[in-house]
Scaffold this motif. Structure first.
Motif, PDB file in Angstrom:
ATOM      1  N   PRO A 172       0.821  -1.209   0.000  1.00  0.00           N
ATOM      2  CA  PRO A 172       0.000   0.000   0.000  1.00  0.00           C
ATOM      3  C   PRO A 172       0.858   1.265   0.000  1.00  0.00           C
ATOM      4  O   PRO A 172       1.981   1.240   0.524  1.00  0.00           O
ATOM      5  CB  PRO A 172      -0.803  -0.093   1.305  1.00  0.00           C
ATOM      6  CG  PRO A 172      -0.376  -1.327   1.999  1.00  0.00           C
ATOM      7  CD  PRO A 172       0.693  -1.992   1.218  1.00  0.00           C
ATOM      8  N   VAL A 173       0.335   2.330  -0.549  1.00  0.00           N
ATOM      9  CA  VAL A 173       1.046   3.614  -0.545  1.00  0.00           C
ATOM     10  C   VAL A 173       1.288   4.034   0.902  1.00  0.00           C
ATOM     11  O   VAL A 173       0.385   3.965   1.726  1.00  0.00           O
ATOM     12  CB  VAL A 173       0.203   4.697  -1.262  1.00  0.00           C
ATOM     13  CG1 VAL A 173       0.898   6.049  -1.181  1.00  0.00           C
ATOM     14  CG2 VAL A 173      -0.043   4.299  -2.699  1.00  0.00           C
ATOM     15  N   GLY A 174       2.516   4.450   1.208  1.00  0.00           N
ATOM     16  CA  GLY A 174       2.840   4.820   2.577  1.00  0.00           C
ATOM     17  C   GLY A 174       3.174   3.607   3.423  1.00  0.00           C
ATOM     18  O   GLY A 174       3.493   3.731   4.607  1.00  0.00           O
ATOM     19  N   GLY A 175       3.071   2.411   2.831  1.00  0.00           N
ATOM     20  CA  GLY A 175       3.359   1.186   3.570  1.00  0.00           C
ATOM     21  C   GLY A 175       4.851   0.975   3.726  1.00  0.00           C
ATOM     22  O   GLY A 175       5.666   1.765   3.250  1.00  0.00           O
ATOM     23  N   ASP A 176       5.220  -0.093   4.382  1.00  0.00           N
ATOM     24  CA  ASP A 176       6.606  -0.357   4.717  1.00  0.00           C
ATOM     25  C   ASP A 176       6.906  -1.796   4.310  1.00  0.00           C
ATOM     26  O   ASP A 176       6.187  -2.713   4.682  1.00  0.00           O
ATOM     27  CB  ASP A 176       6.773  -0.180   6.232  1.00  0.00           C
ATOM     28  CG  ASP A 176       8.232  -0.149   6.642  1.00  0.00           C
ATOM     29  OD1 ASP A 176       9.031  -0.903   6.046  1.00  0.00           O
ATOM     30  OD2 ASP A 176       8.566   0.621   7.554  1.00  0.00           O
ATOM     31  N   LEU A 177       7.987  -1.997   3.540  1.00  0.00           N
ATOM     32  CA  LEU A 177       8.387  -3.344   3.116  1.00  0.00           C
ATOM     33  C   LEU A 177       8.453  -4.295   4.305  1.00  0.00           C
ATOM     34  O   LEU A 177       8.045  -5.440   4.235  1.00  0.00           O
ATOM     35  CB  LEU A 177       9.781  -3.313   2.476  1.00  0.00           C
ATOM     36  CG  LEU A 177       9.848  -3.003   0.988  1.00  0.00           C
ATOM     37  CD1 LEU A 177      11.277  -3.167   0.523  1.00  0.00           C
ATOM     38  CD2 LEU A 177       8.933  -3.940   0.212  1.00  0.00           C
ATOM     39  N   ALA A 180       5.129  -5.629   5.190  1.00  0.00           N
ATOM     40  CA  ALA A 180       4.329  -6.293   4.159  1.00  0.00           C
ATOM     41  C   ALA A 180       4.411  -7.806   4.374  1.00  0.00           C
ATOM     42  O   ALA A 180       5.482  -8.339   4.667  1.00  0.00           O
ATOM     43  CB  ALA A 180       4.853  -5.930   2.776  1.00  0.00           C
ATOM     44  N   ASP A 181       3.289  -8.501   4.247  1.00  0.00           N
ATOM     45  CA  ASP A 181       3.352  -9.956   4.404  1.00  0.00           C
ATOM     46  C   ASP A 181       3.956 -10.564   3.150  1.00  0.00           C
ATOM     47  O   ASP A 181       4.078  -9.925   2.107  1.00  0.00           O
ATOM     48  CB  ASP A 181       1.954 -10.528   4.673  1.00  0.00           C
ATOM     49  CG  ASP A 181       1.023 -10.273   3.530  1.00  0.00           C
ATOM     50  OD1 ASP A 181       0.667 -11.217   2.815  1.00  0.00           O
ATOM     51  OD2 ASP A 181       0.655  -9.091   3.337  1.00  0.00           O
ATOM     52  N   ARG A 182       4.357 -11.830   3.260  1.00  0.00           N
ATOM     53  CA  ARG A 182       5.105 -12.511   2.216  1.00  0.00           C
ATOM     54  C   ARG A 182       4.310 -12.542   0.904  1.00  0.00           C
ATOM     55  O   ARG A 182       4.850 -12.310  -0.177  1.00  0.00           O
ATOM     56  CB  ARG A 182       5.392 -13.940   2.693  1.00  0.00           C
ATOM     57  CG  ARG A 182       6.616 -14.588   2.123  1.00  0.00           C
ATOM     58  CD  ARG A 182       6.922 -15.876   2.883  1.00  0.00           C
ATOM     59  NE  ARG A 182       5.714 -16.702   3.054  1.00  0.00           N
ATOM     60  CZ  ARG A 182       5.200 -17.488   2.101  1.00  0.00           C
ATOM     61  NH1 ARG A 182       5.774 -17.571   0.924  1.00  0.00           N
ATOM     62  NH2 ARG A 182       4.119 -18.205   2.335  1.00  0.00           N
ATOM     63  N   LEU A 183       3.013 -12.820   1.004  1.00  0.00           N
ATOM     64  CA  LEU A 183       2.194 -12.948  -0.197  1.00  0.00           C
ATOM     65  C   LEU A 183       2.060 -11.611  -0.934  1.00  0.00           C
ATOM     66  O   LEU A 183       2.138 -11.544  -2.157  1.00  0.00           O
ATOM     67  CB  LEU A 183       0.800 -13.482   0.162  1.00  0.00           C
ATOM     68  CG  LEU A 183       0.742 -14.974   0.475  1.00  0.00           C
ATOM     69  CD1 LEU A 183      -0.640 -15.358   0.976  1.00  0.00           C
ATOM     70  CD2 LEU A 183       1.091 -15.777  -0.773  1.00  0.00           C
ATOM     71  N   THR A 184       1.861 -10.548  -0.152  1.00  0.00           N
ATOM     72  CA  THR A 184       1.737  -9.220  -0.756  1.00  0.00           C
ATOM     73  C   THR A 184       3.038  -8.856  -1.466  1.00  0.00           C
ATOM     74  O   THR A 184       3.041  -8.341  -2.586  1.00  0.00           O
ATOM     75  CB  THR A 184       1.408  -8.176   0.332  1.00  0.00           C
ATOM     76  OG1 THR A 184       0.179  -8.541   0.947  1.00  0.00           O
ATOM     77  CG2 THR A 184       1.277  -6.780  -0.261  1.00  0.00           C
ATOM     78  N   LEU A 185       4.152  -9.139  -0.786  1.00  0.00           N
ATOM     79  CA  LEU A 185       5.469  -8.824  -1.337  1.00  0.00           C
ATOM     80  C   LEU A 185       5.686  -9.617  -2.631  1.00  0.00           C
ATOM     81  O   LEU A 185       6.133  -9.073  -3.650  1.00  0.00           O
ATOM     82  CB  LEU A 185       6.543  -9.185  -0.303  1.00  0.00           C
ATOM     83  CG  LEU A 185       7.845  -8.397  -0.386  1.00  0.00           C
ATOM     84  CD1 LEU A 185       7.589  -6.909  -0.328  1.00  0.00           C
ATOM     85  CD2 LEU A 185       8.780  -8.811   0.745  1.00  0.00           C
TER      86      LEU A 185
END
Lengths: 195, 195
Positions: A172-177, A180-185
């Motif tokens: 997501p915008v403004g999110g942080d690596l 982020a969960d593995r699937l999203t990444l």
């Protein structure tokens, strides 16, 4: 006190409202002026009477067809498919999308026994066939059910002239690596775009 | 949609409900059966009509005097003084207290210009004078305003036969010394009891 306990019980059935919040709300209503309680009661009663579903796209509306379907400036050749009527309002709030909508009313969920017959597909297929629809954007949630439904729709729409697309999944915008969960990444890698 | 936006605006004025929660609640009402919305509206409207204040103690009640004041088993010689009607229900829920109540309606707050005239004291003083009241338990919150009010009440009740007590302040049951603030810890030392 019966009147208070009854209201607390009814309020506690609302989403995100436990018994403590329900009691706080009930006491607030009790302490507020008569006008506020009357207005709240009246507006809740009016909601279900005034809001219905658009007979074209299935979204919530006060007039049928809904303002989006009847708007001369919306692009009728692009249909965004969502799970529920509420999603239309979420997307409208982003002011990003200029096409029209179709509400499925459900998502496929084989584990829960929800099959294709639960989806409101007839009107969508009619519109894709009868009108010069160039693109169907599938905007179901990026969950197992949303993805399954998206794949099913792609298959159903095969053979039509419409291009079938899916909303991008990623960080997501403004999110942080880091968070982020593995699937999203993994998805954001697969969906990477040229800069 | 006007009906929806209006309800969201009204719901967002409830305590602990922001615009997002208000929208979630409104959508829930929209999706739930007609009966639920009608019941919720009806009960909110009924609340203010059915609930009034006890003319003896000032707590919320459906009959006057309230069930506590009219109960033959409650000890009329002990009066618990609270800030607001809601506090009576909180204390009743603990099932610890067997006396009766008095609701002040406010707390002294010199900084906000709230003086003794804002407190409903007449009925309390009448009851302490006319009835054989042996103890007045002051149960105002352990805040600056609550403590100021407690000290003021102690002064006002001097000369009566009633003993004036105050609820114990200290570390909550299940609490942790590490997370207790300095003032609470100090108070729990001062109020330490023999084991």
């Amino acid at each position: 006190m019966k009147a208070l306990e009854e209201l607390v019980g009814i309020l506690a059935r609302l989403p995100g409202i436990g018994r403590k919040s329900a009691a706080r709300i009930a006491f607030h209503i009790l302490k507020s002026d008569d006008q506020y309680a009357a207005l709240l009661a009246e507006r809740i009663g009016a909601l279900k009477n005034q809001v219905r579903f658009c007979s074209t796209c299935g979204s919530y509306t006060e007039e049928d067809p809904c303002p989006v379907c009847s708007s001369p400036v919306r692009d009728k050749t692009v249909i965004c498919v969502v799970e529920q009527a509420q999603d239309v309002m979420t997307i409208e709030a982003s002011r990003e999308y200029r096409g029209v909508y179709h509400v499925l009313g459900a998502l496929l969920s084989p584990l829960d026994g929800v099959g294709p017959e639960a989806l409101k597909l007839d009107r969508l297929l009619d519109r894709v066939r009868d009108q010069a629809v160039s693109e169907v954007v599938i905007a179901t949630n990026p969950t197992v059910e949303g993805d399954t439904t998206a794949l099913y729709l792609k298959k159903v729409l095969e053979g039509s002239n419409a291009r079938v697309t899916r909303l991008a999944t990623g960080i997501p915008v403004g999110g942080d690596l880091e968070y982020a969960d593995r699937l999203t990444l993994a998805r954001s890698f697969r969906g990477r775009v040229p800069l």
